[in-house]
Design an enzyme around this catalytic site. Sequence first.
Site, short mmCIF file in Angstrom:
data_model
loop_
_atom_site.label_atom_id
_atom_site.label_comp_id
_atom_site.label_asym_id
_atom_site.label_seq_id
_atom_site.Cartn_x
_atom_site.Cartn_y
_atom_site.Cartn_z
N CYS A 165 9.80 -29.16 49.57
CA CYS A 165 11.24 -28.90 49.38
C CYS A 165 11.79 -29.85 48.32
CB CYS A 165 12.02 -29.07 50.69
SG CYS A 165 12.16 -30.77 51.25
N ASP A 190 15.37 -19.28 6.95
CA ASP A 190 14.72 -19.46 5.66
C ASP A 190 14.32 -18.06 5.18
OD1 ASP A 190 13.18 -20.67 3.54
OD2 ASP A 190 11.40 -20.21 4.74
N GLU A 210 -4.84 -17.93 -13.76
CA GLU A 210 -4.24 -18.26 -12.46
C GLU A 210 -5.27 -18.74 -11.43
OE1 GLU A 210 -1.11 -18.39 -11.87
OE2 GLU A 210 -0.10 -17.08 -13.31
N SER A 250 -5.04 -22.26 -10.11
CA SER A 250 -3.87 -22.71 -9.35
C SER A 250 -3.97 -22.28 -7.89
CB SER A 250 -2.59 -22.13 -9.97
OG SER A 250 -1.47 -22.39 -9.16
N HIS A 273 -1.06 -21.87 -6.16
CA HIS A 273 0.27 -21.31 -5.88
C HIS A 273 0.12 -19.89 -5.30
CE1 HIS A 273 4.35 -19.82 -6.56
NE2 HIS A 273 4.72 -21.11 -6.67
N LEU A 301 -0.79 -18.36 -22.21
CA LEU A 301 0.34 -18.82 -21.38
C LEU A 301 0.64 -17.78 -20.31
CD1 LEU A 301 2.74 -19.96 -24.26
CD2 LEU A 301 1.37 -21.44 -22.80
N ASP A 312 9.51 -21.72 8.48
CA ASP A 312 8.05 -21.74 8.62
C ASP A 312 7.35 -22.80 7.78
OD1 ASP A 312 8.44 -20.58 6.09
OD2 ASP A 312 6.54 -19.50 6.24
N ASP A 335 11.21 -26.85 5.84
CA ASP A 335 12.16 -26.43 6.88
C ASP A 335 12.23 -27.43 8.04
OD1 ASP A 335 12.76 -24.02 5.58
OD2 ASP A 335 10.95 -23.09 6.40
#
Length: 829
Positions: free
Chosen positions: A84, A510, A543, A546, A548, A589, A710, A714
């Site tokens: 209890c 976000d 690319e 990289s 990214h 480039l 995420d 953030d």
Amino acid sequence: MVKHKHMDLPIEGMHCASCVLSVNKTFGKIEGVEEVDADLAANKLHITVNTKKISYEEIERLVKNLGFELHSDEMTLRIQGMHCASCTMNVENFLIRLDGIFDVKADLTSQSAKIRYDSSKVTLDEIEKVIESLGFELLGVEGQTEIDEEAIYQQDLKDKRNRIIVGLIASAVLMVLMFSMWDPLAGVVGGINESLGVNISSMGLFSLLVSILPFLYVSLPILKAGINGLMHKNLNMDVMYSMGIVVAYVSSILGTFHIVLDHSFMFYDSAVMLPAFLMIGRYLEARAKKRTSDSIRELIGLQPTVATAIEVDDAGEIISQKEVSIADIVVDDLLLVKPGEKIPVDGDVVGGESYVDESMINGEPIPKVKKDGEEVFAGTINQDGVLQIKAKKIGKETVLSNIIRLVEKAQSSRPPVQKFANTIVSYFIPVILTIAIAVFLIWYFVLGASLLFSLTCLISILVVACPCALGLATPTAVTVGVGRAAEYGILIKNGDTLENAGQIDVAAFDKTGTITEGKPEVDDIIGYGISDEELIKLAASVEQNSTHPIAKAIVNKAKEMGIELNQTSSFENITGKGLKAELNSKEVLAGNLALMESEQINVSEELVDKYHELEKLSKTIIFLAEDKTVKGILSLSDKIKSSSKRAIDELHKMGVETYMLTGDNESTALNVASQVGIDNVKAGILPENKLDIVKSTQANNTKKVLFVGDGINDAPALTQADIGVAMGNGTDIAMESGDIVVMEGDLENVVAAVQFSKKVMRRIKENIFWAFAYNSILIPIAAGVLYPAFGITFKPALAGLAMAMSSVTVITLSLMLKRYVPEIKRSKN
């Protein structure tokens, strides 16, 4: 609870006198802190607090806000015998008195106590002595002692069941004897009465002989607990039950021998039936409480215990396989998972293809196809194909283990509403004792009722009044609700979050990876003088250097098209603009319009118009130039999640205002916001700006803000918000900062989390209402208020059964949460 508690808390992070001053100054202003002394040399925070005004969690939060950390040992004790609310309060109140224990949280549902302590000051033996002195049994420390919970549970049920059977049979025999008027001792007792001049009831004496052993057997656990309570000067429910049982039985004995009381006071049948009915209540409670924690057992049951380890040759062919224990698997081991088997670890698929049921992780019933490079999780079920996986996370590091840990932590936490229930419980027993004695005195001395009737009212009040239902109202609902939410891939970390999530005024999001997928894809390929394949090859060759997300998207596009890439001889990342590389002795480039302008590349009006046209569609545009000549442009877009608009619409229906906070450009942000229906947009902002916007939106605590994100950027906003929701497909730091973790990053589950909060809190309030209702209705009836008008009295045995049903009602209401489906899921299906 100990009102003033002195603690020497290990603190980390202080490195100068100003740190000490900051800690002392901050705590000196806090209500409930009596003394404070931050010791730089010993790295200790010496503090004396009023435990009624400030908790350990609040101290810990204040220290963390100052940039330091409190360190304490933690352990969870498994305790048998708590039944209890007053039992859990006794465990907390007596353990906290030990020097070196900082915080105790006993949980009635899981029969455990979580302790924060200093292992150099207090030992397990000392803790065990306190627990056993309260009449409970320490089964062991969770994770350190092998505890067969199922065997303990079954033995406890068997013991209660045996006592119930003996009690009911004995009370039935006694009732038959009384109604049949069979009196085998009449002659013997009559002779004794005549020769000694006494007035002993022969029926009463026979009933005493029949009932004495069953009475002691059935009542023993209650009487032992009651005596323990009195020895510790601690009024608990067992003291009240013991008083009721003993008064009933002793009155019967006195009535039998005509000492003070006459023969009308013989209710041996009720005296035996009363503890039997109390035991029925505890039996039903034990079964119901086990069901409330089934969600954790089910999650733990998802963890496989064995796996098939394999070795492969250079061609990828399996050359050996053997069954191994999960504990023997190490990172990078190769494992074979056959159809129908559980995936043993978190890892990557390196061979085979199959559908995998991940519903226990994300709540989604539709299996997902898994092939080379795809991630799989421990506990999920392989359905139709054979998979080879490479182990990446094992044991406690797996997603499933983290889910179990978070759910266990949440189930043992308490929402603030529990403080209200605890306050009521602390005053409950003294008030009930006062009422019972006052009712007895009023009936007997003021209203002139018989002693038998007055005693019956006193016993019935002692037995029917019980704070058990009140004590079970919150923890059972939290346990079931948090477990049910976990089935949908919604991990609610603590009780405060559970209570506050349903009260939000503003939801801020976000953009990238939250409202959108966070995985850009190549949309448009526009070459000038070269083919699409040549343009992609040129871009991807640059690319590939990289990491990214945009670079990865372009490289993935080249892979899809089966294009073999060239290697660059030099490479430069130009921050905020793009990339520069040398390829086949030519300067290449790849970047935005600003890169073209800074490198003095001539961009035609036609290309600029095309750039602005694509930009309006919220696309990211990459220019490709070779030897100062533009060769073409690529556009990429981050797809909006299919659940985003529906989630925002549901929040609007709930009266919640919505914001989008993003570092992306205003054009893209407004375009995304218009598609999903977000009210307010803040674009081009830095992480610290997100934090400031959340602070200003909270507007001096007048609005509750939920923030969904995420990424690492953030984390500050997630921490500042009243409710931080981290997407489970995001970074570890975001998941750590969030109060709620949504697996799979489905925005519908953000809304579902809010709806779970509302539902569980509503159920807690219903539970508390019914707990009060039982006591409010039955105590007056037990006190005899209906007797003058209707002649209705409340027998002590029936009072015991009614008390039991109050707890069972509350637990049953909580168990109904196991079938709850959030509104957003119901309407979707």
